[in-house]
Scaffold this active site. Structure first.
Site, PDB file in Angstrom:
ATOM      1  CD1 TRP A  14       7.304   1.152   1.065  1.00  0.00           C
ATOM      2  CD2 TRP A  14       5.729   1.633   2.579  1.00  0.00           C
ATOM      3  NE1 TRP A  14       6.346   1.899   0.421  1.00  0.00           N
ATOM      4  CE2 TRP A  14       5.361   2.204   1.327  1.00  0.00           C
ATOM      5  CE3 TRP A  14       4.892   1.816   3.676  1.00  0.00           C
ATOM      6  CZ2 TRP A  14       4.192   2.940   1.161  1.00  0.00           C
ATOM      7  CZ3 TRP A  14       3.729   2.551   3.515  1.00  0.00           C
ATOM      8  CH2 TRP A  14       3.373   3.091   2.268  1.00  0.00           C
ATOM      9  CG  ASP A  15      13.681   3.142   2.803  1.00  0.00           C
ATOM     10  OD1 ASP A  15      13.487   3.641   1.684  1.00  0.00           O
ATOM     11  OD2 ASP A  15      14.704   3.348   3.468  1.00  0.00           O
TER      12      ASP A  15
END
Length: 243
Positions: free
Chosen positions: A218-219
């Site tokens: 996600w990051d």
């Protein structure tokens, strides 16, 4: 590689994350501690002068934080919610989401008394966990982005962190003898972890490693997952549980 933010201005940044779980009590102290130190565990985060708070209400844990710095705090509070619930003894976590992300605004943090809980371990010396995340740009997981290759980075982050969960929640650290992670990309991103230990039941480590893998992905893709308002309405960890 950590993204260069040296040319960005320091501005006020705020975020709130939440996730659901059935737990008797919430380890909110571990949640705040994790949010404050997320940069030590998620490989692409910068260390932040973060202020954070955490509380539980109606079957959900909430973690919020703000800073005046060069980058956002949404991943930090997501990590806090993950650790707080695993540290509360949750065997299943649902809908880990970013509820709100703001710039130039500093809402007063929710005042809540922090609760520190000893981690209650149960189960065998072999544990597996499963996690599923909803993404818009699933194709980028296997193709790579500016920060690197999300799939490989997630595998590495999970393998390194499976031995470090006890640093955040306290208590004895299990002796990890074997770790395996599989990541598949179809309609969702799915992660399975397997942990074998010599001495202590590793179910929390299996969940934590799966969560770290998903948050790393996600990051790395957050630039592509935000909408025009900088929010993540279509990105979230749908479920994470011990199998």
């Amino acid at each position: 590689m950590i993204v260069d933010v040296s040319k960005k201005p320091d501005i006020i940044r705020y975020a709130r994350a939440s996730a659901g779980a059935e737990v008797e009590k919430c380890n909110t102290a571990a949640a705040v501690r994790a949010a404050l130190n997320a940069g030590r565990y998620l490989p692409f985060l910068h260390p932040l002068p973060l202020r954070a708070s955490a509380w539980c209400e109606n079957g959900r844990m909430y973690v919020e934080g703000f800073t005046e710095w060069q980058t956002g705090v949404e991943m930090d509070v997501l990590f806090g919610a993950l650790v707080g619930l695993v540290g509360s003894g949750a065997r299943k976590i649902t809908k880990l989401v970013v509820e709100s992300k703001l710039k130039h605004v500093a809402p007063a943090l929710t005042r809540a008394e922090l609760v520190e809980l000893p981690l209650a371990r149960q189960g065998d010396l072999v544990a597996s966990a499963y996690g599923k995340m909803v993404l818009i740009n699933k194709n980028l997981v296997t193709n790579g982005v500016e920060k690197g290759h999300p799939l490989y980075a997630a595998q590495t982050a999970a393998a390194l962190n499976v031995k470090r969960f006890c640093e955040i929640v306290g208590g004895p650290c299990p002796t990890v003898q074997h770790f395996k992670i599989d990541i598949e990309v179809s309609d969702h991103v799915e992660v399975r972890t397997l942990v074998k230990t010599r001495d202590i039941a590793p179910a929390p480590e299996a969940m934590f490693a799966a969560g770290v893998a998903l948050l790393t992905i996600w990051d790395m893709l957050k630039k592509y997952e935000k909408n025009e308002e900088g929010q993540y309405p279509n990105t979230y960890i749908e479920v994470l549980f011990v199998e």
